[in-house]
Design a protein around this motif. Structure first.
Motif, mmCIF file in Angstrom:
data_model
loop_
_atom_site.group_PDB
_atom_site.id
_atom_site.type_symbol
_atom_site.label_atom_id
_atom_site.label_comp_id
_atom_site.label_asym_id
_atom_site.label_seq_id
_atom_site.Cartn_x
_atom_site.Cartn_y
_atom_site.Cartn_z
ATOM 1 N N UNK A 164 0.967 -1.282 0.140
ATOM 2 C CA UNK A 164 -0.024 -0.062 0.127
ATOM 3 C C UNK A 164 0.817 1.144 -0.159
ATOM 4 N N UNK A 165 2.135 1.236 -0.529
ATOM 5 C CA UNK A 165 2.872 2.359 -0.553
ATOM 6 C C UNK A 165 3.553 2.823 0.488
ATOM 7 N N UNK A 166 3.619 1.800 1.431
ATOM 8 C CA UNK A 166 4.308 2.014 2.790
ATOM 9 C C UNK A 166 5.829 1.590 2.326
ATOM 10 N N UNK A 167 6.735 2.096 3.274
ATOM 11 C CA UNK A 167 8.152 1.935 3.218
ATOM 12 C C UNK A 167 8.468 0.651 4.028
ATOM 13 N N UNK A 168 9.575 -0.105 3.700
ATOM 14 C CA UNK A 168 9.909 -1.067 4.981
ATOM 15 C C UNK A 168 10.537 -0.580 6.142
ATOM 16 N N UNK A 169 10.666 -1.305 7.072
ATOM 17 C CA UNK A 169 11.464 -0.623 8.282
ATOM 18 C C UNK A 169 12.711 -0.133 8.235
ATOM 19 N N UNK A 170 13.392 -0.740 7.091
ATOM 20 C CA UNK A 170 15.092 -0.049 6.763
ATOM 21 C C UNK A 170 14.606 0.271 5.355
ATOM 22 N N UNK A 171 14.418 1.413 4.686
ATOM 23 C CA UNK A 171 14.140 1.785 3.342
ATOM 24 C C UNK A 171 15.528 1.525 2.712
ATOM 25 N N UNK A 172 16.696 1.706 3.124
ATOM 26 C CA UNK A 172 18.041 1.999 2.832
ATOM 27 C C UNK A 172 18.612 0.192 2.310
ATOM 28 N N UNK A 173 17.797 -0.643 3.163
ATOM 29 C CA UNK A 173 18.169 -2.040 3.182
ATOM 30 C C UNK A 173 16.873 -2.843 3.046
ATOM 31 N N UNK A 174 16.153 -2.905 2.085
ATOM 32 C CA UNK A 174 14.902 -3.391 2.090
ATOM 33 C C UNK A 174 14.998 -4.967 1.782
ATOM 34 N N UNK A 175 13.995 -5.842 2.114
ATOM 35 C CA UNK A 175 14.278 -7.181 1.978
ATOM 36 C C UNK A 175 14.318 -7.264 0.385
ATOM 37 N N UNK A 176 15.324 -8.417 0.028
ATOM 38 C CA UNK A 176 15.636 -8.670 -1.556
ATOM 39 C C UNK A 176 14.171 -8.943 -2.196
ATOM 40 N N UNK A 177 14.278 -8.555 -3.578
ATOM 41 C CA UNK A 177 13.117 -8.784 -4.337
ATOM 42 C C UNK A 177 12.834 -10.365 -4.476
ATOM 43 N N UNK A 178 13.880 -11.006 -4.592
ATOM 44 C CA UNK A 178 13.641 -12.571 -4.388
ATOM 45 C C UNK A 178 13.126 -13.349 -3.472
ATOM 46 N N UNK A 179 13.382 -12.673 -2.186
ATOM 47 C CA UNK A 179 12.883 -13.002 -0.868
ATOM 48 C C UNK A 179 11.263 -12.770 -0.729
ATOM 49 N N UNK A 180 11.027 -11.525 -1.326
ATOM 50 C CA UNK A 180 9.815 -11.100 -1.041
ATOM 51 C C UNK A 180 8.833 -11.914 -1.797
ATOM 52 N N UNK A 181 9.210 -12.434 -2.913
ATOM 53 C CA UNK A 181 8.402 -13.150 -4.068
ATOM 54 C C UNK A 181 8.349 -14.589 -3.782
ATOM 55 N N UNK A 182 9.486 -15.146 -3.101
ATOM 56 C CA UNK A 182 9.488 -16.386 -2.748
ATOM 57 C C UNK A 182 8.834 -16.828 -1.363
ATOM 58 N N UNK A 183 8.825 -15.745 -0.313
ATOM 59 C CA UNK A 183 8.377 -15.952 0.953
ATOM 60 C C UNK A 183 7.039 -15.468 1.091
ATOM 61 N N UNK A 184 6.401 -15.524 0.007
ATOM 62 C CA UNK A 184 4.883 -15.030 0.067
ATOM 63 C C UNK A 184 4.038 -15.868 -1.108
ATOM 64 N N UNK A 185 2.678 -15.551 -1.108
ATOM 65 C CA UNK A 185 1.756 -15.967 -2.016
ATOM 66 C C UNK A 185 2.094 -17.621 -2.182
ATOM 67 N N UNK A 186 2.404 -18.165 -1.359
ATOM 68 C CA UNK A 186 2.138 -19.562 -1.139
ATOM 69 C C UNK A 186 0.710 -20.106 -1.472
ATOM 70 N N UNK A 187 0.659 -21.470 -2.129
ATOM 71 C CA UNK A 187 -0.523 -21.998 -2.361
ATOM 72 C C UNK A 187 -0.728 -23.168 -1.436
ATOM 73 N N UNK A 188 -1.769 -23.842 -1.133
ATOM 74 C CA UNK A 188 -1.800 -24.878 -0.162
ATOM 75 C C UNK A 188 -2.482 -25.804 -1.277
ATOM 76 N N UNK A 189 -2.005 -27.224 -1.094
ATOM 77 C CA UNK A 189 -2.434 -28.369 -1.552
ATOM 78 C C UNK A 189 -2.472 -29.577 -0.635
ATOM 79 N N UNK A 190 -3.474 -30.315 -0.568
ATOM 80 C CA UNK A 190 -3.594 -31.408 0.200
ATOM 81 C C UNK A 190 -3.923 -32.680 -0.688
ATOM 82 N N UNK A 191 -2.752 -33.667 -0.535
ATOM 83 C CA UNK A 191 -2.685 -35.035 -1.121
ATOM 84 C C UNK A 191 -2.721 -36.045 -0.263
#
Length: 330
Positions: A164-191
């Motif tokens: 929502x336009x907010x800055x991370x706690x440390x704007x000069x050293x934000x979480x890496x793009x790779x980490x942000x993408x891979x550590x969120x938006x998980x899907x759940x499957x039950x098999x």
């Protein structure tokens, strides 16, 4: 606090990206930013300054607005900036030797493209170099700082877009793009009674369930052979998070590249203990959490937690290596 030279390089490069963005060694124009303090803004925020020389703003091409980022800048002024690759601080001079080409010289620096080296020296990349020709060759530190700044810029923009336009706690050293993408938006499957939380590149990040048994275990040699993809090692087996004897599902995300010694040793001993509890009529609930380095499909360790009949939890960490925990690993 004393600022090291490398820190100043990174601070300068990050400033470039916050104001203009960068691609390789060239700048890309960003018309939306605050002219007073140079802070980067997104479209519709701050002030708008058209690209100099724009057909919509003919006075800008003549420097009609006075000194500012939209006025014409001479080569001498540009090359004196700390953030310009032509500044002597940011490059060395390489004298072309017999048999050398732009390609072979660019290989001296990690991440330096032939097109960027040609642009920096104002030469045609298709023409042969002359023996004795002198070329500006960017310092690796300068290139690394620019690459680091670019990655931070993209990570910061993505964070704001998804928060929502907010800055991370440390704007000069934000979480890496790779980490942000891979550590969120998980899907759940039950098999087969097992839950899998799966990330965007189809890796299980945690899987859990009540261990079951089957008298007709099924395996997929094809999935086992492909486990780990390009990250698989010659010494790996195609292992399972949930073994075939526990009715593990025949899907790609239940398989991983597992060191052969690890697969056939301590991990199997733990599974044998689970099987013994099941034969005795006891219930076993377990969770399996793999850890990955970056976007690798091969986990470097597995943390398993389980309990028998709802009793005390046990946790074991398995390093995906032939000799267990690597030196210095945490």
């Amino acid at each position: 606090m004393k600022v090291q030279q490398g820190d100043s390089f990174r601070a300068s490069a990050f400033g470039i990206w916050m104001r203009f963005g960068q691609r390789g060694l060239e700048f890309k124009f960003n018309p939306w930013y605050d002219s007073e303090d140079g802070r980067f803004t997104f479209v519709g925020q701050g002030n708008y300054f058209p690209r100099r020389g724009s057909i919509d703003d003919p006075f800008a091409a003549r420097g009609g607005y006075g000194r500012g980022p939209w006025t014409t800048e001479t080569d001498a002024e540009r090359s004196s900036r700390e953030d310009d690759p032509r500044n002597p601080r940011n490059h060395s001079v390489h004298t072309v030797q017999a048999g050398e080409s732009l390609t072979s010289i660019a290989r001296r620096r990690k991440g330096l493209r032939v097109s960027d080296l040609a642009w920096l020296n104002g030469i045609d990349p298709k023409k042969r170099l002359r023996i004795g020709q002198r070329l500006m060759l960017p310092h690796q530190q300068f290139l690394d700082a620019g690459r680091d700044a670019r990655n931070k810029f993209l990570a910061l923009a993505y964070y704001q877009q998804t928060h929502g336009g907010r800055l991370p706690p440390n704007p000069a050293n934000p979480p890496s793009l790779e980490r942000q993408i891979l550590d969120s938006n998980w899907r759940r499957e039950t098999l087969n009674g097992y839950d899998f939380q799966i990330d965007v590149i189809d890796r299980p990040r945690i899987t859990y369930g009540t261990v079951s048994q089957t008298n007709k275990p099924k395996r997929s040699r094809r999935l086992q052979a492909r486990a780990g993809g390009a990250d698989r090692r010659p010494t790996d087996d195609g292992g399972h998070f949930w073994a075939a004897r526990f009715d593990g599902p025949l899907v790609r995300f239940n398989h991983f590249a597992q060191d052969a010694n690890f697969n056939r040793g301590a991990y199997r001993a733990m599974e044998d203990a689970w099987a013994a509890h099941r034969r005795a009529g006891r219930s076993v609930f377990a969770s399996i959490k793999p850890y990955y380095s970056g976007a690798s499909r091969r986990p470097y360790k597995i943390v398993v937690t389980w309990s028998v009949d709802g009793g005390r939890r046990e946790t074991r960490t398995f390093w995906n290596e032939a000799k267990g925990k690597p030196r210095g690993a945490k």
